[in-house]
Motif scaffolding. Sequence first.
Motif, PDB file in Angstrom:
ATOM      1  N   GLY A 236       0.824  -1.214   0.000  1.00 41.03           N
ATOM      2  CA  GLY A 236       0.000   0.000   0.000  1.00 41.03           C
ATOM      3  C   GLY A 236       0.850   1.251   0.000  1.00 41.03           C
ATOM      4  N   ILE A 237       1.900   1.249   0.817  1.00 41.58           N
ATOM      5  CA  ILE A 237       2.808   2.401   0.859  1.00 41.58           C
ATOM      6  C   ILE A 237       3.494   2.578  -0.501  1.00 41.58           C
ATOM      7  N   GLY A 238       3.915   1.480  -1.104  1.00 38.39           N
ATOM      8  CA  GLY A 238       4.539   1.545  -2.422  1.00 38.39           C
ATOM      9  C   GLY A 238       3.608   2.157  -3.456  1.00 38.39           C
ATOM     10  N   CYS A 239       2.346   1.785  -3.406  1.00 40.41           N
ATOM     11  CA  CYS A 239       1.342   2.338  -4.311  1.00 40.41           C
ATOM     12  C   CYS A 239       1.226   3.848  -4.110  1.00 40.41           C
ATOM     13  N   LEU A 240       1.133   4.281  -2.858  1.00 43.40           N
ATOM     14  CA  LEU A 240       0.998   5.711  -2.557  1.00 43.40           C
ATOM     15  C   LEU A 240       2.235   6.490  -2.979  1.00 43.40           C
ATOM     16  N   MET A 241       3.400   5.933  -2.728  1.00 41.76           N
ATOM     17  CA  MET A 241       4.650   6.614  -3.086  1.00 41.76           C
ATOM     18  C   MET A 241       4.799   6.734  -4.600  1.00 41.76           C
ATOM     19  N   ALA A 242       4.466   5.687  -5.331  1.00 38.16           N
ATOM     20  CA  ALA A 242       4.565   5.715  -6.790  1.00 38.16           C
ATOM     21  C   ALA A 242       3.608   6.753  -7.370  1.00 38.16           C
ATOM     22  N   ALA A 243       2.383   6.783  -6.864  1.00 37.16           N
ATOM     23  CA  ALA A 243       1.402   7.762  -7.343  1.00 37.16           C
ATOM     24  C   ALA A 243       1.839   9.181  -6.979  1.00 37.16           C
ATOM     25  N   PHE A 244       2.381   9.353  -5.781  1.00 37.54           N
ATOM     26  CA  PHE A 244       2.877  10.658  -5.341  1.00 37.54           C
ATOM     27  C   PHE A 244       3.960  11.161  -6.298  1.00 37.54           C
ATOM     28  N   ASN A 245       4.899  10.294  -6.640  1.00 38.06           N
ATOM     29  CA  ASN A 245       5.987  10.675  -7.547  1.00 38.06           C
ATOM     30  C   ASN A 245       5.480  10.940  -8.960  1.00 38.06           C
ATOM     31  N   ASP A 246       4.538  10.125  -9.446  1.00 40.46           N
ATOM     32  CA  ASP A 246       3.954  10.346 -10.769  1.00 40.46           C
ATOM     33  C   ASP A 246       3.222  11.686 -10.819  1.00 40.46           C
ATOM     34  N   ALA A 247       2.473  11.990  -9.769  1.00 45.36           N
ATOM     35  CA  ALA A 247       1.743  13.261  -9.704  1.00 45.36           C
ATOM     36  C   ALA A 247       2.719  14.434  -9.728  1.00 45.36           C
ATOM     37  N   GLU A 248       3.767  14.332  -8.939  1.00 52.57           N
ATOM     38  CA  GLU A 248       4.769  15.394  -8.880  1.00 52.57           C
ATOM     39  C   GLU A 248       5.406  15.621 -10.254  1.00 52.57           C
ATOM     40  N   ASP A 249       5.722  14.544 -10.951  1.00 52.13           N
ATOM     41  CA  ASP A 249       6.299  14.641 -12.301  1.00 52.13           C
ATOM     42  C   ASP A 249       5.337  15.307 -13.281  1.00 52.13           C
ATOM     43  N   ALA A 250       4.036  15.144 -13.062  1.00 55.09           N
ATOM     44  CA  ALA A 250       3.021  15.724 -13.939  1.00 55.09           C
ATOM     45  C   ALA A 250       2.584  17.112 -13.483  1.00 55.09           C
ATOM     46  N   GLY A 251       3.210  17.641 -12.431  1.00 56.51           N
ATOM     47  CA  GLY A 251       2.845  18.964 -11.926  1.00 56.51           C
ATOM     48  C   GLY A 251       1.589  18.978 -11.078  1.00 56.51           C
ATOM     49  N   LYS A 252       1.221  17.833 -10.550  1.00 56.98           N
ATOM     50  CA  LYS A 252       0.036  17.703  -9.692  1.00 56.98           C
ATOM     51  C   LYS A 252       0.483  17.332  -8.279  1.00 56.98           C
ATOM     52  N   LYS A 253      -0.473  17.309  -7.363  1.00 58.49           N
ATOM     53  CA  LYS A 253      -0.174  17.001  -5.963  1.00 58.49           C
ATOM     54  C   LYS A 253      -1.094  15.904  -5.450  1.00 58.49           C
ATOM     55  N   ILE A 254      -0.565  15.151  -4.498  1.00 58.41           N
ATOM     56  CA  ILE A 254      -1.383  14.238  -3.708  1.00 58.41           C
ATOM     57  C   ILE A 254      -1.287  14.703  -2.267  1.00 58.41           C
ATOM     58  N   TYR A 255      -2.439  14.917  -1.667  1.00 56.33           N
ATOM     59  CA  TYR A 255      -2.514  15.382  -0.287  1.00 56.33           C
ATOM     60  C   TYR A 255      -3.027  14.247   0.589  1.00 56.33           C
ATOM     61  N   PHE A 256      -2.366  14.036   1.726  1.00 58.08           N
ATOM     62  CA  PHE A 256      -2.795  13.042   2.705  1.00 58.08           C
ATOM     63  C   PHE A 256      -3.554  13.775   3.801  1.00 58.08           C
ATOM     64  N   LEU A 257      -4.811  13.412   3.998  1.00 55.56           N
ATOM     65  CA  LEU A 257      -5.701  14.122   4.906  1.00 55.56           C
ATOM     66  C   LEU A 257      -6.151  13.194   6.029  1.00 55.56           C
ATOM     67  N   ASN A 258      -6.182  13.719   7.234  1.00 56.63           N
ATOM     68  CA  ASN A 258      -6.744  12.979   8.374  1.00 56.63           C
ATOM     69  C   ASN A 258      -6.181  11.569   8.494  1.00 56.63           C
ATOM     70  N   MET A 259      -4.887  11.450   8.566  1.00 54.26           N
ATOM     71  CA  MET A 259      -4.278  10.126   8.616  1.00 54.26           C
ATOM     72  C   MET A 259      -4.582   9.423   9.934  1.00 54.26           C
ATOM     73  N   SER A 260      -5.005   8.174   9.818  1.00 52.19           N
ATOM     74  CA  SER A 260      -5.232   7.364  11.013  1.00 52.19           C
ATOM     75  C   SER A 260      -3.882   7.095  11.676  1.00 52.19           C
ATOM     76  N   ASN A 261      -3.919   6.685  12.912  1.00 47.06           N
ATOM     77  CA  ASN A 261      -2.691   6.364  13.636  1.00 47.06           C
ATOM     78  C   ASN A 261      -1.901   5.270  12.914  1.00 47.06           C
ATOM     79  N   GLU A 262      -2.609   4.259  12.416  1.00 47.42           N
ATOM     80  CA  GLU A 262      -1.955   3.148  11.726  1.00 47.42           C
ATOM     81  C   GLU A 262      -1.275   3.607  10.448  1.00 47.42           C
ATOM     82  N   SER A 263      -1.958   4.429   9.655  1.00 44.86           N
ATOM     83  CA  SER A 263      -1.357   4.898   8.404  1.00 44.86           C
ATOM     84  C   SER A 263      -0.198   5.853   8.674  1.00 44.86           C
ATOM     85  N   GLN A 264      -0.332   6.688   9.669  1.00 43.71           N
ATOM     86  CA  GLN A 264       0.751   7.625  10.022  1.00 43.71           C
ATOM     87  C   GLN A 264       2.000   6.858  10.460  1.00 43.71           C
ATOM     88  N   GLN A 265       1.832   5.862  11.294  1.00 45.04           N
ATOM     89  CA  GLN A 265       2.970   5.073  11.763  1.00 45.04           C
ATOM     90  C   GLN A 265       3.635   4.320  10.625  1.00 45.04           C
TER      91      GLN A 265
END
Length: 97
Positions: free
Chosen positions: A58-87
């Motif tokens: 799951g983290i790999g998926c998020l990181m890959a999408a984050f990098n793809d978005a950045e390369d395309a001039g877009k952003k991915i925002y992480f909102l209201n992260m649960s304790n589990e996802s934050q850790q």
Amino acid sequence: MEQLNVIEKEGANYKQYTLQGALNAYTLGEFSEKLYNDAVKVNVVLDMSDLIELDMSGIGCLMAAFNDAEDAGKKIYFLNMSNESQQAINATGFKYL
């Protein structure tokens, strides 16, 4: 086995996904395809408040999408992260801000 429920919402210049359940190797299939497609077109907001599991796949998926978005001039925002996802993300050293 946990499941992933994804609630989609579209705004003027963004797409929001509310993730509920587990984002792991077993559940990320269809969601990852949607995320990758949208991340290069619009800004994406991920509401992770109801995410109870986030594994390395799951983290790999998020990181890959984050990098793809950045390369395309877009952003991915992480909102209201649960304790589990934050850790899980903090354990990788991934800088998403």
